[in-house]
Structures are given as structure tokens and as C-alpha cells.
Design an enzyme around this catalytic site. Structure first.
Site, mmCIF file in Angstrom:
data_model
loop_
_atom_site.group_PDB
_atom_site.id
_atom_site.type_symbol
_atom_site.label_atom_id
_atom_site.label_comp_id
_atom_site.label_asym_id
_atom_site.label_seq_id
_atom_site.Cartn_x
_atom_site.Cartn_y
_atom_site.Cartn_z
ATOM 1 N N HIS A 1 -9.417 12.734 10.363
ATOM 2 C CA HIS A 1 -10.449 11.762 10.727
ATOM 3 C C HIS A 1 -9.744 10.496 11.168
ATOM 4 C CE1 HIS A 1 -13.692 8.684 9.966
ATOM 5 N NE2 HIS A 1 -14.186 9.470 10.904
ATOM 6 N N ASP B 1 -9.923 6.687 12.929
ATOM 7 C CA ASP B 1 -10.575 5.463 13.394
ATOM 8 C C ASP B 1 -9.494 4.626 14.064
ATOM 9 O OD1 ASP B 1 -13.098 6.014 12.091
ATOM 10 O OD2 ASP B 1 -12.160 5.434 10.217
ATOM 11 N N THR C 1 -4.733 6.656 -0.603
ATOM 12 C CA THR C 1 -3.531 6.160 -1.276
ATOM 13 C C THR C 1 -2.384 7.170 -1.210
ATOM 14 O OG1 THR C 1 -4.865 4.865 -2.812
ATOM 15 C CG2 THR C 1 -2.598 5.339 -3.475
#
Length: 405
Positions: free
Chosen positions: A17, A19, A68
């Protein structure tokens, strides 16, 4: 220039994914680029994107993990297949002219990547992140999606985690099944027997809610998370409060009595808008629905022309059907429902008069085979698929087409 792109490619646990933001070095994107490098957050340390050691991508690209980085195993995924894939996707986008080559030194790219903690296939991580980055870059540079595309697609599909549930009625006619009997187990059993269809609405009837309370909505929702459920409260006062209560319980619509004060109806309509649910105005015992609607500044989403059970038994005919076109124009969603003794024989008349939602209770609820009876009604409405379509797409009456870039 300030461009934003997003893309999802692959399947868990190795899905990608992406962005990303593309902008000038001397603009807000460049400032964010420098801030991220100089002030990294613990566990999400950004890294310059390189195709291989000593060969960073151009435009300069920053890789920012969304999850993380816990240990060296996670670091290997980020610094290995994901970094390489993103860098190569940026370089290939320049080579193909998606990012103009002459601007490569003037721009920066910030790429947020999702790396599942259980990802275990470096080849898939590379392939999926490459494809997602390429797609996100193209979307960013071409401004996909534009506003019209968003408005066109927003109700056609769902978030992969949330599911495909939608709360918009965009493709009438619909069959609304009224669950009026105050017997919760019977109604839950009925829910289980209903066929899967995008053209079904479930109504938690007034007697059912009066006996078990608004939490009956939650019980029905457990049986079908994607169902469109209406709470038939027939509210007469405190419209804003009862609309909020229905929404909090998980209802997609709340029914307000047309006999309520105009202020009550308007407050319910405004609260329903705020909560993202439908306000349905029930005209049971309302002499002239058109006159009532003309008095309202805040209109309901749906008007239900309702002949009550007692009226039906007394032989009273449906009224105001001739006003359906005018009533429809005075609703927010241009939807009119008809209720009260609707049968397969009267469906054609109702739809011909302009009705969008057909409310059926006893004809289905009291049937020995509710699933088959529901399918019969859907077929009479023209919303049942042919056998060949069922074989191709599965037994769902309307397939949601989502036209991504």
C-alpha cells in the site's frame, strides 16, 4: 507542483500500500523531505531510496515506513525488496515520461510504504511495491481521481478492511422487508433465510423495537453486517434525539411520523444528515403528504406512502399514489416507498406509479419459504439475475462494478 497518489496492490501478508507526494524541492514537499530526514521518528526512520548502493533514485525519493521497524528482519524487508522496488519504479516512471525527465532534479518524492509484520516473500514484496509505486505515481501526475470520479465511485465498493457495505440507495427499485412481529428469534431466523441481494432493505418494525428496544438493530446487524437496516421508530417528538439513537445503534435509516410537528421532522432530517443515515417520513394517517412536504425546509431523504394494517383490513385503498412524481421531487434522494398490502400482483402498479421502494411484510415473513418468496418478489421487480448470470457472477442480484484507474 504538489501531487498526491495512492495505490494498493497484492494480497496479504505481502501486499503493498503506497501513499506518495511529488513536489518541488523548494516547496512544501521539499521541506517535508528535509524535516523527515533530520528529525526521524523512532521505529519509522525514513531512508533515501536507492536502486542499489551508491545509486539513489531521481527525483530524490524518501521511503517512510508506516509500520514500526521492530528488528533486523523487518529492516531487511524495508532496506531490501521494498527500497529497491520503489526506487526502480521512480526511475522507470522518469524513463517512460510519466515524470518529466527535465524536472527530475527539481522534484522530490516522498513514499509511505506499508510492510506487513508477517510479510515473508521478498519476490512478492518487490513485485507488489514496484507495481503499486508505478500506479501511484501515474495517478498523482495525472490527477487521478478527479472529483467526478470520486462522486461516481464512492458508493460502488468498499474498503478492503471495512468490507463492501454501502449506505446509499442508488439503484432502485428496492424490496423492503418489514419485520413487524415482536418475536426476536423469528426475525433473526428470517434474516438468515433472506437471499443475498443489493436490492433488499430490512426494516426493524415498530412493534419489534417497542418490545426489545433499539438494541434489536444490533442483533439484526450481527446476522448480516452489510444489510441496509431501517429503524421504524415513527418518531413524534425529539426527532434529533431519536435519529441519533437509531444511528448509534447501527441503523442506516430512521422513520419519523408525518404526524409529528414540522420542527420535529426537520430536526430529525438534519440529525440524520449529520449522522450519515436516511430520514424516512412515514405518511400513515397524513391527509395530504404534498402539503406537508411543502411546509418543510429540511426535507426527508425518503417519503413512505403508508396504508396501515388496520386501514387495509377496513378496506381503505392506497391514497396519494398519483402524487408520487411530485413527492419524489421534494425528497433529498428522490425516493418514494409504498407500504401496506403490497403483493406480487400490485408491484407493477406501484412501480408504474413511480415507487422506488416496495415495503412487504406478511407476504414474506409468514411464508413457508421466505427465501424463495423474496426471490419471487425480486424477479417481479426485475431485479433477479438469469441463470447464466448467476453462474458467471454468483447468486447476487447486482454486482458492484468498481472502475479503478
Amino acid at each position: 507542483m504538489f501531487k498526491v497518489g495512492e495505490a494498493l496492490v497484492g494480497d496479504e501478508p505481502n501486499l503493498a500500500h503506497i501513499d506518495l507526494v511529488i513536489g518541488e524541492k523548494d516547496g512544501p514537499a521539499g521541506q517535508a523531505f528535509l524535516n523527515s530526514l533530520s528529525k526521524p521518528s523512532q521505529g519509522h526512520t525514513p531512508l533515501l531510496s536507492v536502486i542499489r548502493p551508491d545509486l539513489p533514485a531521481k527525483p530524490s525519493t524518501l521511503l517512510v515506513p508506516k509500520v514500526t521497524i521492530r528488528d533486523m528482519e523487518d529492516a531487511d524487508k524495508a532496506f531490501g525488496p521494498v527500497q529497491e522496488a520503489v526506487s526502480r519504479a521512480v526511475a522507470d516512471s522518469v524513463e517512460e515520461g510519466v515524470i518529466p525527465k527535465e524536472q527530475a532534479e527539481e522534484l522530490v518524492v516522498i513514499v509511505s510504504v506499508f510492510i506487513h509484520p508477517e510479510a515473508d516473500d521478498f519476490q512478492k514484496l518487490s513485485r507488489f511495491n514496484y507495481g503499486a509505486t508505478r500506479l501511484a505515481i501515474r495517478r498523482a501526475m495525472e490527477g487521478f481521481p478527479d472529483v467526478d470520479k470520486v462522486l461516481e465511485e464512492k458508493d460502488k465498493g468498499g474498503h478492503p478492511i471495512m468490507g463492501t457495505r454501502t449506505v446509499k440507495l442508488r439503484n432502485p427499485p428496492y424490496l423492503q422487508i418489514a419485520m413487524d412481529k415482536p418475536a426476536i428469534e423469528q426475525q433473526l431466523n428470517l434474516m438468515e433465510q433472506l437471499p443475498e441481494s443489493d436490492h433488499l432493505i430490512v426494516e426493524a418494525g415498530t412493534p419489534l423495537i417497542k418490545k426489545y428496544g433499539i438494541k434489536v438493530i444490533e442483533e439484526l446487524r450481527k446476522k448480516d453486517e452489510d444489510a441496509f437496516i431501517i429503524a421504524d421508530l415513527k418518531t413524534l417528538d425529539t426527532g434529533h434525539l431519536e435519529a441519533e439513537i437509531a444511528a448509534d445503534a447501527g441503523a442506516d435509516g430512521v422513520v419519523i411520523s408525518g404526524l409529528a410537528d414540522v420542527n420535529t421532522i426537520e430536526k430529525a432530517a438534519r440529525e440524520a444528515d449529520k449522522c450519515g443515515i436516511y430520514c424516512i417520513l412515514d405518511t400513515l394517517n397524513v391527509e395530504n403528504p404534498v402539503d406537508l412536504l411543502e411546509k418543510l425546509e429540511d426535507k426527508p431523504h425518503i417519503v413512505e406512502l403508508h396504508r396501515g394494517i388496520d386501514e387495509e383490513y377496513a378496506g381503505k385503498e392506497h391514497s396519494a399514489w398519483g402524487d408520487i412524481p411530485a413527492i419524489k421531487e421534494m425528497t433529498k434522494e428522490k425516493l418514494v416507498a409504498v407500504a401496506g398490502g403490497i403483493t406480487q400482483e400490485t408491484i407493477g402498479e406501484a412501480i408504474g406509479a413511480g415507487a422506488n421502494i416496495l415495503v412487504v411484510g406478511r407476504a414474506i415473513a409468514n411464508s413457508k419459504d421466505p427465501e424463495s418468496k423474496t426471490r419471487d418478489f425480486l424477479e417481479s421487480m426485475g431485479k433477479a439475475w438469469s441463470e447464466s448470470e448467476k453462474e458467471k457472477f454468483g447468486d447476487i442480484e447486482q454486482f458492484r462494478w468498481r472502475t479503478d484507474f
